[in-house]
Motif scaffolding. Structure first.
Motif, mmCIF file in Angstrom:
data_model
loop_
_atom_site.group_PDB
_atom_site.id
_atom_site.type_symbol
_atom_site.label_atom_id
_atom_site.label_comp_id
_atom_site.label_asym_id
_atom_site.label_seq_id
_atom_site.Cartn_x
_atom_site.Cartn_y
_atom_site.Cartn_z
ATOM 1 N N GLY A 32 54.148 43.016 54.634
ATOM 2 C CA GLY A 32 52.727 43.360 54.577
ATOM 3 C C GLY A 32 52.402 44.826 54.708
ATOM 4 N N GLY A 33 53.404 45.639 55.010
ATOM 5 C CA GLY A 33 53.138 47.059 55.180
ATOM 6 C C GLY A 33 52.627 47.370 56.576
ATOM 7 N N GLY A 34 52.185 48.607 56.756
ATOM 8 C CA GLY A 34 51.688 49.023 58.064
ATOM 9 C C GLY A 34 52.828 49.479 58.955
ATOM 10 N N THR A 35 52.574 49.480 60.251
ATOM 11 C CA THR A 35 53.577 49.910 61.211
ATOM 12 C C THR A 35 53.786 48.841 62.265
ATOM 13 O OG1 THR A 35 51.973 50.941 62.709
ATOM 14 C CG2 THR A 35 52.833 52.311 60.904
ATOM 15 N N LYS A 36 54.944 48.893 62.892
ATOM 16 C CA LYS A 36 55.243 47.924 63.935
ATOM 17 C C LYS A 36 54.343 48.128 65.153
ATOM 18 C CE LYS A 36 59.300 45.817 66.063
ATOM 19 N NZ LYS A 36 60.778 45.895 66.160
ATOM 20 N N ASP A 37 53.929 49.368 65.364
ATOM 21 C CA ASP A 37 53.049 49.662 66.498
ATOM 22 C C ASP A 37 51.734 48.898 66.411
ATOM 23 O OD1 ASP A 37 54.901 51.357 67.585
ATOM 24 O OD2 ASP A 37 53.975 53.197 66.828
ATOM 25 N N SER A 38 51.300 48.621 65.185
ATOM 26 C CA SER A 38 50.029 47.913 65.013
ATOM 27 C C SER A 38 50.111 46.469 65.517
ATOM 28 C CB SER A 38 49.602 47.938 63.543
ATOM 29 O OG SER A 38 50.502 47.187 62.741
ATOM 30 N N PHE A 39 51.332 45.979 65.710
ATOM 31 C CA PHE A 39 51.525 44.613 66.192
ATOM 32 C C PHE A 39 51.795 44.570 67.696
ATOM 33 C CE2 PHE A 39 52.753 44.185 61.696
ATOM 34 C CZ PHE A 39 52.030 43.060 61.332
ATOM 35 N N ALA A 40 51.591 45.690 68.380
ATOM 36 C CA ALA A 40 51.953 45.772 69.797
ATOM 37 C C ALA A 40 51.299 44.676 70.632
ATOM 38 C CB ALA A 40 51.590 47.138 70.352
ATOM 39 N N GLY A 41 50.004 44.445 70.418
ATOM 40 C CA GLY A 41 49.306 43.413 71.182
ATOM 41 C C GLY A 41 49.844 42.028 70.900
ATOM 42 N N TYR A 42 50.075 41.745 69.620
ATOM 43 C CA TYR A 42 50.608 40.447 69.220
ATOM 44 C C TYR A 42 52.024 40.263 69.773
ATOM 45 C CZ TYR A 42 51.506 36.461 66.083
ATOM 46 O OH TYR A 42 51.804 35.217 65.561
ATOM 47 N N ARG A 43 52.792 41.347 69.773
ATOM 48 C CA ARG A 43 54.146 41.294 70.313
ATOM 49 C C ARG A 43 54.109 40.911 71.787
ATOM 50 N NH1 ARG A 43 57.898 44.322 73.097
ATOM 51 N NH2 ARG A 43 60.056 44.268 72.284
ATOM 52 N N ASP A 44 53.197 41.512 72.521
ATOM 53 C CA ASP A 44 53.085 41.212 73.951
ATOM 54 C C ASP A 44 52.751 39.742 74.187
ATOM 55 O OD1 ASP A 44 53.657 43.836 74.578
ATOM 56 O OD2 ASP A 44 51.568 44.412 74.919
ATOM 57 N N VAL A 45 51.868 39.205 73.347
ATOM 58 C CA VAL A 45 51.479 37.797 73.480
ATOM 59 C C VAL A 45 52.684 36.895 73.218
ATOM 60 C CG1 VAL A 45 50.105 35.940 72.460
ATOM 61 C CG2 VAL A 45 49.046 38.154 72.935
ATOM 62 N N MET A 46 53.417 37.175 72.149
ATOM 63 C CA MET A 46 54.571 36.349 71.802
ATOM 64 C C MET A 46 55.645 36.414 72.884
ATOM 65 S SD MET A 46 55.097 36.646 67.672
ATOM 66 C CE MET A 46 54.984 38.436 67.542
ATOM 67 N N VAL A 47 55.981 37.627 73.297
ATOM 68 C CA VAL A 47 57.013 37.785 74.321
ATOM 69 C C VAL A 47 56.588 37.093 75.613
ATOM 70 C CG1 VAL A 47 58.217 39.445 75.797
ATOM 71 C CG2 VAL A 47 57.962 39.900 73.346
ATOM 72 N N GLY A 48 55.318 37.234 75.976
ATOM 73 C CA GLY A 48 54.818 36.586 77.186
ATOM 74 C C GLY A 48 54.922 35.074 77.113
ATOM 75 N N SER A 49 54.596 34.522 75.954
ATOM 76 C CA SER A 49 54.679 33.064 75.787
ATOM 77 C C SER A 49 56.113 32.566 75.883
ATOM 78 C CB SER A 49 54.082 32.663 74.433
ATOM 79 O OG SER A 49 52.682 32.862 74.411
ATOM 80 N N LEU A 50 57.030 33.297 75.264
ATOM 81 C CA LEU A 50 58.429 32.894 75.314
ATOM 82 C C LEU A 50 58.971 32.972 76.743
ATOM 83 C CD1 LEU A 50 59.962 34.554 72.108
ATOM 84 C CD2 LEU A 50 59.146 32.218 72.410
#
Length: 216
Positions: free
Chosen positions: A107-125
């Motif tokens: 989808g393009g963009g940067t990985k930093d733009s997913f920082a919030g989503y990353r935190d949610v996923m890691v927290g759930s796991l």
């Protein structure tokens, strides 16, 4: 996307059954199988993490070995393509990052733009890991893929048989899954029914809609 008629869906679902005897002479055409592989690739999963690997077995010798650890059932040998559904063990941060790398690639963009989503996923796991249900949660995702695979197959006239009557740990040994970080959950035979499979003509036994569907 043009919707297909509702009757087409219901006809396919009424036509399908857990095929007990496949015609070993009939093979799924390459283009048809390619579509079914895409049905697996496109299967939904929690957070989109896709905690799975689908092992497609066509080698006759390997199919014989798997049949021997499937309580002697013949579907693995007789079917055209035999799919082993596996789940990634102990899903973690590295798997989240792998998914996000792919999201940026697609989808393009940067990985930093997913920082919030990353935190949610890691927290759930991590919450699931601490609660002792991480692998069970991820296993549930694999069964979604199995359902999508079987429905897609029915819609294009391919027979299937889901199989949990297998010795999963021995599948793991035969396929070398431990070294890959995966374990076997179930399998599904795909191909074309034999003309003398008596189960093909059996009536479906289902409860009445009002017994299993509640409107509130």
């Amino acid at each position: 996307m043009k919707p297909i008629p509702t009757g087409t869906v219901l006809d396919a679902l009424n036509w399908r059954y857990a095929t007990k005897k496949f015609d070993p002479a009939k093979k799924i055409p390459a283009d048809t199988w390619a579509a079914l592989e895409q049905a697996l690739v496109l299967a939904p999963s929690s957070y989109g993490l896709q905690p799975w690997k689908f092992i497609v077995v066509q080698d006759p010798a390997l199919k014989q070995k798997l049949s021997a650890v499937s309580w002697g059932q013949t579907q693995p040998v007789e079917c055209s393509h035999y799919v082993v559904f596996t789940v990634k063990k102990n899903l973690g941060v590295a798997d989240v990052d792998r998914f996000l790398d792919r999201a940026v690639e697609v989808g393009g963009g940067t990985k930093d733009s997913f920082a919030g989503y990353r935190d949610v996923m890691v927290g759930s796991l991590e919450k699931a890991r601490a609660g002792g249900y991480l692998d069970m949660w991820q296993s549930h995702q694999v069964y979604i893929a199995l359902g999508q695979f079987m429905t897609s197959a029915a819609l294009i006239g391919v027979d299937t048989c889901p199989m949990e009557g297998i010795e999963a740990s021995k599948y793991d040994e035969i396929l070398g899954l431990a070294a890959q970080g995966y374990r076997t959950l179930c399998a599904c035979a795909a191909g074309y029914r034999s003309a003398d499979d008596k189960y093909a003509a059996a009536k479906k036994v289902r409860f009445k809609p009002e017994d299993v569907i509640q409107h509130i």
